[in-house]
Design a protein around this motif. Structure first.
Motif, mmCIF file in Angstrom:
data_model
loop_
_atom_site.group_PDB
_atom_site.id
_atom_site.type_symbol
_atom_site.label_atom_id
_atom_site.label_comp_id
_atom_site.label_asym_id
_atom_site.label_seq_id
_atom_site.Cartn_x
_atom_site.Cartn_y
_atom_site.Cartn_z
ATOM 1 N N GLY A 222 0.822 -1.213 0.000
ATOM 2 C CA GLY A 222 0.000 0.000 0.000
ATOM 3 C C GLY A 222 0.850 1.254 0.000
ATOM 4 O O GLY A 222 0.536 2.232 -0.685
ATOM 5 N N PHE A 223 1.949 1.220 0.758
ATOM 6 C CA PHE A 223 2.856 2.359 0.784
ATOM 7 C C PHE A 223 3.508 2.549 -0.585
ATOM 8 O O PHE A 223 3.679 3.680 -1.055
ATOM 9 N N GLY A 224 3.849 1.430 -1.241
ATOM 10 C CA GLY A 224 4.444 1.514 -2.574
ATOM 11 C C GLY A 224 3.498 2.131 -3.588
ATOM 12 O O GLY A 224 3.907 2.975 -4.402
ATOM 13 N N ILE A 225 2.235 1.730 -3.533
ATOM 14 C CA ILE A 225 1.237 2.292 -4.454
ATOM 15 C C ILE A 225 1.027 3.778 -4.156
ATOM 16 O O ILE A 225 0.928 4.599 -5.074
ATOM 17 N N TRP A 226 0.991 4.120 -2.851
ATOM 18 C CA TRP A 226 0.836 5.539 -2.482
ATOM 19 C C TRP A 226 2.016 6.366 -2.997
ATOM 20 O O TRP A 226 1.838 7.485 -3.469
ATOM 21 N N LEU A 227 3.226 5.810 -2.913
ATOM 22 C CA LEU A 227 4.413 6.521 -3.412
ATOM 23 C C LEU A 227 4.272 6.834 -4.896
ATOM 24 O O LEU A 227 4.611 7.938 -5.341
ATOM 25 N N LEU A 228 3.760 5.866 -5.663
ATOM 26 C CA LEU A 228 3.610 6.074 -7.108
ATOM 27 C C LEU A 228 2.504 7.076 -7.434
ATOM 28 O O LEU A 228 2.657 7.903 -8.337
ATOM 29 N N VAL A 229 1.413 7.002 -6.701
ATOM 30 C CA VAL A 229 0.250 7.830 -7.029
ATOM 31 C C VAL A 229 0.340 9.217 -6.396
ATOM 32 O O VAL A 229 0.103 10.235 -7.062
ATOM 33 N N LYS A 230 0.692 9.253 -5.101
ATOM 34 C CA LYS A 230 0.672 10.515 -4.364
ATOM 35 C C LYS A 230 2.065 10.979 -3.914
ATOM 36 O O LYS A 230 2.335 12.180 -3.858
ATOM 37 N N GLY A 231 2.915 10.015 -3.555
ATOM 38 C CA GLY A 231 4.217 10.364 -2.992
ATOM 39 C C GLY A 231 5.073 11.203 -3.911
ATOM 40 O O GLY A 231 5.806 12.093 -3.459
ATOM 41 N N ARG A 232 4.995 10.960 -5.213
ATOM 42 C CA ARG A 232 5.814 11.710 -6.161
ATOM 43 C C ARG A 232 5.342 13.156 -6.276
ATOM 44 O O ARG A 232 6.036 13.980 -6.893
ATOM 45 N N LYS A 233 4.189 13.484 -5.698
ATOM 46 C CA LYS A 233 3.666 14.851 -5.757
ATOM 47 C C LYS A 233 3.855 15.598 -4.437
ATOM 48 O O LYS A 233 3.458 16.756 -4.330
#
Length: 237
Positions: A222-233
């Motif tokens: 879940g943290f990995g998916i968040w990094l791709l979707v939101k974390g990079r912003k």
């Protein structure tokens, strides 16, 4: 000063993307290597059947070894990526998390070397070289891999706990993600401590692992998916 801040922000964004992609690749590789190949070929306590299974599926077993090598490589990427992404939030915990994961990856690599040894033993068995004790040799290498990996997962859990604590210390990362990562870390460390140091409770530990499997998987993934979707912003403003 502004240019340095921009450079650090760009590095943090790239770290989020690389870490997220590496985690997804790692998940697929683990599902294949452990979830499919290893669980279907290796029979606990039955060296002869295990050797026969691997002999009949040599290419598949080699692909498992390759899958674990991919996991080792992506783990290194995640170690560095997590450090770069989390460093602006808490440098100390980010450094700790990075080094602890690097230590886990080194332990995993040692374990995978035993699988490579098992593969060499299988090749000898095909050539009919000293066939009498080859099943036991192969099984010894496989169980060595499993034991080393299991011990490494205690350390892996500590890494996730450190990551979760950093995440909980910032409003940039959702609290539900932070809590899941910490819960996942405690689950890994506790379960594999039980497996390694309280083997007499293996049945209970196995049942507990089934209960905790969902949060263990969802936490880091879940943290990995968040990094791709939101974390990079994410911005540090």
């Amino acid at each position: 000063m502004k240019s340095m801040r921009t450079a650090n922000h760009n590095m943090q964004q790239k770290a989020a993307v690389f870490s997220g992609v590496a985690l997804l690749v790692m998940t697929v590789a683990a599902l294949f290597a452990q979830g499919y190949v290893h669980s279907s070929l290796v029979i606990d306590g039955d060296a002869i059947t295990t050797l026969k299974n691997i002999q009949a599926s040599q290419v598949l077993f080699r692909l498992e070894v390759l899958g674990w090598l991919i996991i080792v490589i992506t783990d290194l990427i995640v170690s560095w990526g997590f450090y770069l992404f989390l460093k602006p939030f808490h440098h100390g915990y980010a450094l700790l998390a990075g080094w602890v994961r690097f230590l886990y990856t080194a332990i995993l690599a040692i374990g995978v070397s035993h699988l490579a040894t098992a593969n060499s033993i299988v090749q000898k068995s095909v050539l009919d070289m000293s066939p009498d004790n080859l099943p036991q040799q192969a099984m010894h290498s496989i169980t060595a891999f499993e034991a080393i990996w299991s011990f490494g997962l205690i350390i892996f859990g500590i890494h996730l706990i450190a990551v979760g604590f950093v995440a909980m210390g910032t409003k940039k990362i959702p609290k539900v993600i932070s809590i899941l990562v910490v819960l996942s870390g405690f689950s890994y460390s506790f379960l594999h401590f039980m497996y390694n140091f309280l083997p007499q409770l293996e049945s209970f530990t196995g049942l507990l692992e089934l209960i905790l499997m969902a949060p263990m998987v969802i936490g880091e993934l879940g943290f990995g998916i968040w990094l791709l979707v939101k974390g990079r912003k994410v911005t540090m403003d």
